[in-house]
Design a protein around this motif. Structure first.
Motif, PDB file in Angstrom:
ATOM      1  N   UNK A  36       4.021 -64.888 -29.627  1.00  0.00           N
ATOM      2  CA  UNK A  36       3.230 -64.348 -28.523  1.00  0.00           C
ATOM      3  C   UNK A  36       2.782 -62.929 -28.818  1.00  0.00           C
ATOM      4  N   UNK A  37       2.599 -62.152 -27.767  1.00  0.00           N
ATOM      5  CA  UNK A  37       2.155 -60.766 -27.929  1.00  0.00           C
ATOM      6  C   UNK A  37       3.274 -59.924 -28.520  1.00  0.00           C
ATOM      7  N   UNK A 202     -11.043 -59.366  -9.508  1.00  0.00           N
ATOM      8  CA  UNK A 202     -10.860 -59.233 -10.952  1.00  0.00           C
ATOM      9  C   UNK A 202      -9.543 -59.887 -11.354  1.00  0.00           C
ATOM     10  N   UNK A 203      -9.599 -60.798 -12.306  1.00  0.00           N
ATOM     11  CA  UNK A 203      -8.384 -61.420 -12.836  1.00  0.00           C
ATOM     12  C   UNK A 203      -8.422 -61.360 -14.360  1.00  0.00           C
ATOM     13  N   UNK A 204      -7.235 -61.320 -14.956  1.00  0.00           N
ATOM     14  CA  UNK A 204      -7.112 -61.251 -16.404  1.00  0.00           C
ATOM     15  C   UNK A 204      -6.240 -62.386 -16.896  1.00  0.00           C
ATOM     16  N   UNK A 205      -6.733 -63.103 -17.884  1.00  0.00           N
ATOM     17  CA  UNK A 205      -5.921 -64.097 -18.583  1.00  0.00           C
ATOM     18  C   UNK A 205      -5.527 -63.502 -19.934  1.00  0.00           C
ATOM     19  N   UNK A 206      -4.319 -63.799 -20.371  1.00  0.00           N
ATOM     20  CA  UNK A 206      -3.835 -63.209 -21.615  1.00  0.00           C
ATOM     21  C   UNK A 206      -4.407 -63.930 -22.829  1.00  0.00           C
ATOM     22  N   UNK A 207      -4.865 -63.140 -23.791  1.00  0.00           N
ATOM     23  CA  UNK A 207      -5.262 -63.628 -25.101  1.00  0.00           C
ATOM     24  C   UNK A 207      -4.511 -62.806 -26.144  1.00  0.00           C
ATOM     25  N   UNK A 208      -4.286 -63.386 -27.306  1.00  0.00           N
ATOM     26  CA  UNK A 208      -3.547 -62.700 -28.358  1.00  0.00           C
ATOM     27  C   UNK A 208      -4.468 -62.473 -29.548  1.00  0.00           C
ATOM     28  N   UNK A 209      -4.539 -61.249 -30.026  1.00  0.00           N
ATOM     29  CA  UNK A 209      -5.401 -60.927 -31.152  1.00  0.00           C
ATOM     30  C   UNK A 209      -4.713 -61.247 -32.473  1.00  0.00           C
ATOM     31  N   UNK A 210      -5.451 -61.132 -33.558  1.00  0.00           N
ATOM     32  CA  UNK A 210      -4.889 -61.341 -34.891  1.00  0.00           C
ATOM     33  C   UNK A 210      -3.754 -60.364 -35.167  1.00  0.00           C
ATOM     34  N   UNK A 212      -1.661 -59.411 -33.019  1.00  0.00           N
ATOM     35  CA  UNK A 212      -0.572 -59.690 -32.092  1.00  0.00           C
ATOM     36  C   UNK A 212      -0.659 -58.911 -30.799  1.00  0.00           C
ATOM     37  N   UNK A 213      -1.666 -58.072 -30.658  1.00  0.00           N
ATOM     38  CA  UNK A 213      -1.818 -57.296 -29.429  1.00  0.00           C
ATOM     39  C   UNK A 213      -2.414 -58.157 -28.312  1.00  0.00           C
ATOM     40  N   UNK A 214      -2.131 -57.758 -27.086  1.00  0.00           N
ATOM     41  CA  UNK A 214      -2.674 -58.466 -25.923  1.00  0.00           C
ATOM     42  C   UNK A 214      -4.132 -58.085 -25.700  1.00  0.00           C
TER      43      UNK A 214
END
Length: 389
Positions: A36-37, A202-210, A212-214
């Motif tokens: 995950x993050x 406003x809502x935020x869904x979590x994504x993970x970058x290459x 590993x950051x959110x």
């Protein structure tokens, strides 16, 4: 021609080295070791040190607590930050603050700038659009309440703006206090909405970058903003996007320089057949090629940063120089880390060694704000529209 950096610019570099120098890349959370993050927040301790060193306010005017410097100074600092894999939203924060300072309303400036200069307020920008491939300003619509033709509430300000849409891959969105969101109006204009976070709709869904950051997938559902929270100047988004892109090139340069230094140190010590592998012609030629990449990345970066800072004319608009810089940054940083992995052998993939972290960050930077191919298309369009000679 004198390409020497000014005393102020050299002082900014020294201040950056003092802050980032003690950061150990081995201490940066690894995406290969963390499911995950890698963390819920950025490096707040490092952020405080940047604020104490006045590096969060370099480009802000003195009345807002800044030094009044320019994009070249910012790129010099970003270059140092990438060498340490600094987990801070320095680029997005500074670029957004500059946009507010240059184009924002007096009320918005008062609300944001002095606190942003102290690091008490964190800013970021949405620049990836809905999919990461389409123009960011087309992902969100912005309209005035008076233009909807449906409002009947007499307590509603007809000048209130309403935003709808989705932006993907927003860096540091979960931890930012304001997010600069480009949007298009029914008239085809581009505005920047400075959206407080949190905010109703406003809502935020979590994504993970290459790395590993959110990242945040930003959803706006009839988000209502006061007029002073909208930057309506036509050129504002282009200028913000240009600074973000140029800053990304500076990050790629700093990372590439550190990786090549690591490679030189390793190949100078690693022996084969009784000799350091750095003395082998095949190794030396590959390292030399990567050095040439870095010098090309540096030259095109400073050209782009100078065009932004001086607002100087040229055969092509500044967007052309920025496109060239990002082409070199994307291609160059990829080649540098690939060669580094090759010359390190199996040691380069060892998760106890920092190189794999740099590789992940390089891939993120290569694709951020568009890969080389996207900027080649931009450059082609500019050349077609502005024939040279």
């Amino acid at each position: 021609m004198d390409f020497t950096f000014t005393e102020e610019q050299q002082a900014a570099v020294e201040a950056a080295k003092a802050v980032f120098g003690p950061v150990a890349p081995d201490s940066v959370p690894s995406p290969a070791l963390t499911p995950g993050a890698v963390a819920d927040d950025f490096d707040r301790a490092l952020w405080s040190k940047l604020a104490d060193a006045d590096l969060l306010s370099l480009l802000l005017n003195p009345e807002h607590g800044g030094a009044g410097l320019d994009a070249i100074d910012l790129c010099l600092v970003l270059r140092e930050s990438a060498k340490a894999l600094a987990r801070v939203p320095l680029l997005e924060h500074t670029a957004t603050a500059v946009a507010v300072q240059t184009y924002g309303s007096a009320e918005l400036k008062e609300q944001i700038l002095s606190r942003a200069a102290r690091g008490a307020l964190v800013l970021t920008a949405a620049s990836a659009g809905r999919t990461g491939h389409d123009p960011a300003q087309l992902a969100v619509s912005a309209r005035r309440d008076a233009d909807t033709g449906t409002g009947t509430d007499t307590d509603t300000d007809p000048d209130t703006w309403i935003l709808d849409g989705t932006q993907t891959g927003v860096p540091w969105a979960h931890n930012a206090d304001h997010i600069a969101v480009p949007a298009h109006t029914p008239q085809g204009r581009t505005v920047i909405a400075v959206v407080p976070h949190p905010h109703e709709g406003l809502t935020l869904a979590e994504q993970i970058s290459t790395t590993g950051e959110r990242l945040g997938e930003l959803h706006l559902d009839s988000v209502r903003l006061d007029p002073h929270q909208i930057i309506e100047t036509d050129e504002a988004w282009d200028r913000l996007h240009q600074l973000l892109t140029t800053g990304t090139c500076a990050l790629a340069l700093g990372l590439g320089e550190r990786v090549l230094q690591m490679t030189g140190d390793y190949t100078s010590k690693r022996e084969q057949f009784g000799y350091p592998v750095a003395t082998f012609q095949a190794v030396a030629v590959q390292a030399a090629d990567r050095y040439i990449d870095l010098r090309a990345m540096e030259a095109t970066l400073w050209q782009a940063a100078w065009r932004i800072s001086a607002q100087a004319g040229g055969a092509l608009p500044a967007a052309g120089d920025i496109a060239v810089a990002k082409i070199w940054a994307s291609e160059g940083v990829r080649r540098v880390v690939q060669t580094a992995q090759h010359l390190h052998g199996g040691f380069g993939a060892d998760t106890d060694y920092a190189l794999h972290r740099y590789h992940a960050w390089a891939k993120q930077l290569e694709l951020s704000l568009g890969p080389a191919a996207a900027h080649e298309e931009t450059l082609g369009d500019l050349l077609a529209a502005h024939p040279l000679g």
